[in-house]
Design a protein around this motif. Structure first.
Motif, PDB file in Angstrom:
ATOM      1  N   TYR A   1       0.854  -1.196   0.000  1.00 42.44           N
ATOM      2  CA  TYR A   1       0.000   0.000   0.000  1.00 42.44           C
ATOM      3  C   TYR A   1       0.890   1.246   0.000  1.00 42.44           C
TER       4      TYR A   1
ATOM      5  N   THR B   1       0.930   5.582  -0.748  1.00 42.89           N
ATOM      6  CA  THR B   1       0.099   6.766  -0.938  1.00 42.89           C
ATOM      7  C   THR B   1       0.889   8.037  -0.675  1.00 42.89           C
TER       8      THR B   1
ATOM      9  N   LEU C   1      -6.742  -0.151   3.106  1.00 43.84           N
ATOM     10  CA  LEU C   1      -5.633  -0.490   4.002  1.00 43.84           C
ATOM     11  C   LEU C   1      -6.161  -1.084   5.298  1.00 43.84           C
TER      12      LEU C   1
ATOM     13  N   ILE D   1       1.462  -6.418   5.639  1.00 46.49           N
ATOM     14  CA  ILE D   1       1.422  -5.178   4.866  1.00 46.49           C
ATOM     15  C   ILE D   1       2.782  -4.512   4.806  1.00 46.49           C
TER      16      ILE D   1
ATOM     17  N   ALA E   1       3.936  -0.839   3.535  1.00 52.80           N
ATOM     18  CA  ALA E   1       3.265   0.411   3.193  1.00 52.80           C
ATOM     19  C   ALA E   1       4.245   1.572   3.182  1.00 52.80           C
ATOM     20  N   SER E   2       3.827   2.651   2.539  1.00 48.16           N
ATOM     21  CA  SER E   2       4.669   3.844   2.464  1.00 48.16           C
ATOM     22  C   SER E   2       4.721   4.547   3.816  1.00 48.16           C
TER      23      SER E   2
ATOM     24  N   VAL F   1      -0.468   7.042   6.742  1.00 47.45           N
ATOM     25  CA  VAL F   1      -0.236   5.620   7.004  1.00 47.45           C
ATOM     26  C   VAL F   1       0.287   5.409   8.418  1.00 47.45           C
TER      27      VAL F   1
END
Length: 419
Positions: free
Chosen positions: A313, A315, A324, A334, A336-337, A342
């Motif tokens: 994920y 964004t 998410l 996960i 993720a950024s 986040v």
């Protein structure tokens, strides 16, 4: 209590709140341009209104967006006046003001309390503007003024808003200080009873291929595949990911349009632009393990999460995707950024892993390491679900927060319309 709901795509964010208000015994009416004929839905009386008019030719581009909102606001105003002429007077109005619809409702019912869904206030400083150096502003100085004009809709609604609701603290914090004492943070909620891990899940990606938990599946979801959600970063990592993960299948869900940010060059889509960029680096046998599913029914989307071995994920600093939290509820591992929205829900090494948004090589390395570590994946997924159940569960946490917010809204002294 008489409660009026306003959403151009009803039920939208009121999908769970509206029926719950009916169950509490309230008279709930929804005014929307989505339907053509009056109807009912889960005890809610749905009243249509028609959009009329069109944008003016030659209008200044900074005003075109606001003119659209005025057209929607005046159309909703006419629908509201018709309701008033029929004797309807709401105690509370709950509205998503992002498209302008509730702009003039206090002119129809000045005694009503107006609660707004405060999704985002557009900011001009970094990292909100020019976060991604690959897509810089063509005229940074003018953009400061353009975005200030983009907030006209927000500013006019702030004058009449009695209370606001934002789904995340990040989103609430984008609004100016003068708003914040009126904004409650309460997410729309995740149905953790529905969104669960499923060991026997299966995802049909073609007529002759169904993926299961026995397959190494890497998943990626956008409403539309575009840079705002890191699609370009993920695609550029694909050649190395597929080369290193000989048996992995990569599944992407998302449309070809633009939800956020700039449009692609005329006649193109972001999806195809980045496919074209990387396709020559990926041998056909590897490319056959990449599955673009477009937009899919919710059940298919849920199956995708349930077969995922690792979920990516990404964004910009922007509105957090529902997907998410649902991936967390489904016990996905996960990656993720490491961006502000986040970090509100993912803590590195506890319920997920974080990487720099732009670190394509780092994405590949961390993803491959995660795929090789079943124990870590299981722990991250289990902790992610526990986190969502504790803080974002629809029935035990979020829906009660929303119902309490409506109750408190009904007790406020209505703010008058200002000249």
């Amino acid at each position: 209590m008489k409660i009026l709901l306003i959403h151009q795509n009803f039920p939208g964010q009121y999908k769970h709140l509206a029926p719950a208000l009916v169950q509490q015994g309230h008279e709930v009416v929804a005014l929307t341009c989505k339907v053509k004929e009056a109807t009912t839905w889960k005890g809610v009386r749905i009243v249509p209104y028609a959009l009329t008019g069109s944008n003016s030719k030659g209008v200044h581009p900074w005003l075109a967006d606001f003119e659209t909102k005025i057209l929607r606001g005046t159309a909703c105003y006419r629908g509201a006046r018709t309701l008033r002429e029929q004797g309807y007077v709401p105690d509370v109005i709950c509205a998503h003001h992002g498209w302008g619809e509730p702009m003039f409702l206090k002119d129809v019912w000045p005694e009503a309390r107006l609660g707004l869904y405060c999704e985002l206030y557009h900011l001009t400083d970094k990292p909100y503007l020019n976060f991604d150096p690959e897509f810089p502003s063509r005229n940074p100085e003018a953009d400061l003024m353009r975005i200030r004009m983009k907030n006209l809709n927000n500013r006019l609604h702030e004058e009449v808003m009695d209370a606001g609701l934002s789904p995340t603290q990040f989103q609430a914090n984008t609004f100016p200080e003068r708003w914040r004492d009126r904004i409650t943070v309460a997410h729309d909620g995740v149905d953790t009873g529905l969104v669960v891990a499923k060991p026997d899940a299966a995802l049909k990606v073609s007529d002759d291929l169904t993926l299961t938990r026995d397959t190494e599946v890497i998943t990626f979801i956008n409403r539309n595949l575009e840079p705002y959600r890191g699609y370009h970063i993920f695609m550029r990592a694909l050649p190395d990911i597929l080369k290193r993960r000989k048996d992995a299948h990569v599944v992407l869900i998302g449309g070809d349009e633009v939800s956020y940010g700039g449009k692609p060059p005329q006649g193109q889509t972001w999806k195809q632009i980045f496919i074209d960029e990387v396709r020559g680096k990926i041998p056909t046998p590897h490319w056959d393990r990449v599955h673009f599913m477009g937009r899919v029914p919710y059940a298919t989307y849920l199956s995708m999460l349930q077969v995922s071995r690792a979920h990516v994920y990404l964004t910009y600093p922007f509105v957090l995707s529902w997907s998410l939290l649902e991936a967390m509820s489904a016990e996905c591992a996960i990656l993720a950024s490491d961006t502000e929205p986040v970090r509100e829900v993912i803590t590195e090494g506890e319920n997920g892993q974080l990487i720099d948004f732009f670190d394509q090589a780092g994405l590949t390395e961390r993803l491959c390491a995660l795929l090789d570590d079943a124990e870590t994946r299981e722990r991250l997924g289990r902790t992610a679900r526990a986190f969502v159940k504790e803080r974002y569960d629809l029935n035990s946490v979020c829906l009660p927060q929303h119902l309490d917010w409506v109750s408190r809204l009904s007790q406020l002294e209505p703010r008058p319309v200002l000249d």
